[in-house]
Design a protein around this motif. Structure first.
Motif, PDB file in Angstrom:
ATOM      1  N   ASP A  67      28.955  47.706  37.671  1.00 50.39           N
ATOM      2  CA  ASP A  67      28.361  47.223  36.425  1.00 50.39           C
ATOM      3  C   ASP A  67      28.260  45.699  36.321  1.00 50.39           C
ATOM      4  OD1 ASP A  67      31.016  46.546  36.048  1.00 50.39           O
ATOM      5  OD2 ASP A  67      31.353  47.976  34.431  1.00 50.39           O
ATOM      6  N   GLY A  68      28.747  44.978  37.320  1.00 49.59           N
ATOM      7  CA  GLY A  68      28.630  43.519  37.332  1.00 49.59           C
ATOM      8  C   GLY A  68      29.652  42.784  36.494  1.00 49.59           C
ATOM      9  N   ILE A  69      30.574  43.485  35.868  1.00 52.06           N
ATOM     10  CA  ILE A  69      31.595  42.862  35.016  1.00 52.06           C
ATOM     11  C   ILE A  69      32.523  41.991  35.861  1.00 52.06           C
ATOM     12  CG2 ILE A  69      33.606  43.335  33.530  1.00 52.06           C
ATOM     13  CD1 ILE A  69      31.001  44.001  32.151  1.00 52.06           C
ATOM     14  N   ALA A  70      32.872  40.815  35.344  1.00 55.81           N
ATOM     15  CA  ALA A  70      33.838  39.938  36.013  1.00 55.81           C
ATOM     16  C   ALA A  70      35.213  40.602  35.977  1.00 55.81           C
ATOM     17  CB  ALA A  70      33.889  38.584  35.321  1.00 55.81           C
ATOM     18  N   VAL A  71      35.881  40.616  37.137  1.00 58.04           N
ATOM     19  CA  VAL A  71      37.187  41.256  37.259  1.00 58.04           C
ATOM     20  C   VAL A  71      38.135  40.348  38.046  1.00 58.04           C
ATOM     21  CG1 VAL A  71      36.401  43.642  37.025  1.00 58.04           C
ATOM     22  CG2 VAL A  71      36.356  42.562  39.274  1.00 58.04           C
ATOM     23  N   TRP A  72      39.441  40.616  37.888  1.00 54.38           N
ATOM     24  CA  TRP A  72      40.491  39.861  38.576  1.00 54.38           C
ATOM     25  C   TRP A  72      41.469  40.846  39.188  1.00 54.38           C
ATOM     26  CZ3 TRP A  72      37.920  38.566  34.304  1.00 54.38           C
ATOM     27  CH2 TRP A  72      37.334  37.299  34.267  1.00 54.38           C
ATOM     28  N   LEU A  73      41.977  40.513  40.376  1.00 54.64           N
ATOM     29  CA  LEU A  73      42.893  41.392  41.094  1.00 54.64           C
ATOM     30  C   LEU A  73      44.308  41.241  40.559  1.00 54.64           C
ATOM     31  CD1 LEU A  73      42.918  43.388  43.519  1.00 54.64           C
ATOM     32  CD2 LEU A  73      43.743  41.470  44.894  1.00 54.64           C
TER      33      LEU A  73
END
Length: 103
Positions: free
Chosen positions: A12-18
């Motif tokens: 969905d292109g959402i910014a994510v962080w590990l």
């Protein structure tokens, strides 16, 4: 400098962080912070692996700082990605949680 791994979720292109458990979170608050060279190298490997498995794209290590126990990206671009759209403060992540400071 401290670093976290960020990307955009492929679906969905959402910014994510590990995070420390290998999960990609939509909030930077619980991102795994690399505080030394070995940890940075491990994040790079994790990012390449997730990219190769078509989980995320645009994988990047970014500089962060910790202020009063909270994580803030150093660069303005990344602070905007962490907070959400700048055109409407009542929408996006900033409407759900505390707004990230841009300065």
């Amino acid at each position: 400098m401290m670093k976290v791994l960020t990307a955009n979720r492929l679906g969905d292109g959402i910014a994510v962080w590990l995070d420390a458990n290998g999960r990609w979170l939509e909030q930077i608050d619980h991102a795994l912070i690399a505080r030394h060279d070995d940890a940075v190298a491990a994040l790079e490997i994790a990012g390449k692996s997730a990219f190769n498995k078509n989980v995320v794209v645009d994988v990047a290590l970014i500089d962060v700082e910790e202020i009063d126990g909270e994580i803030y990206p150093v660069r303005l671009r990344e602070r905007i990605r962490a907070a959400g759209p700048t055109v409407r403060a009542d929408l996006g992540k900033q409407a759900e949680f505390r707004p990230a400071s841009a300065a």
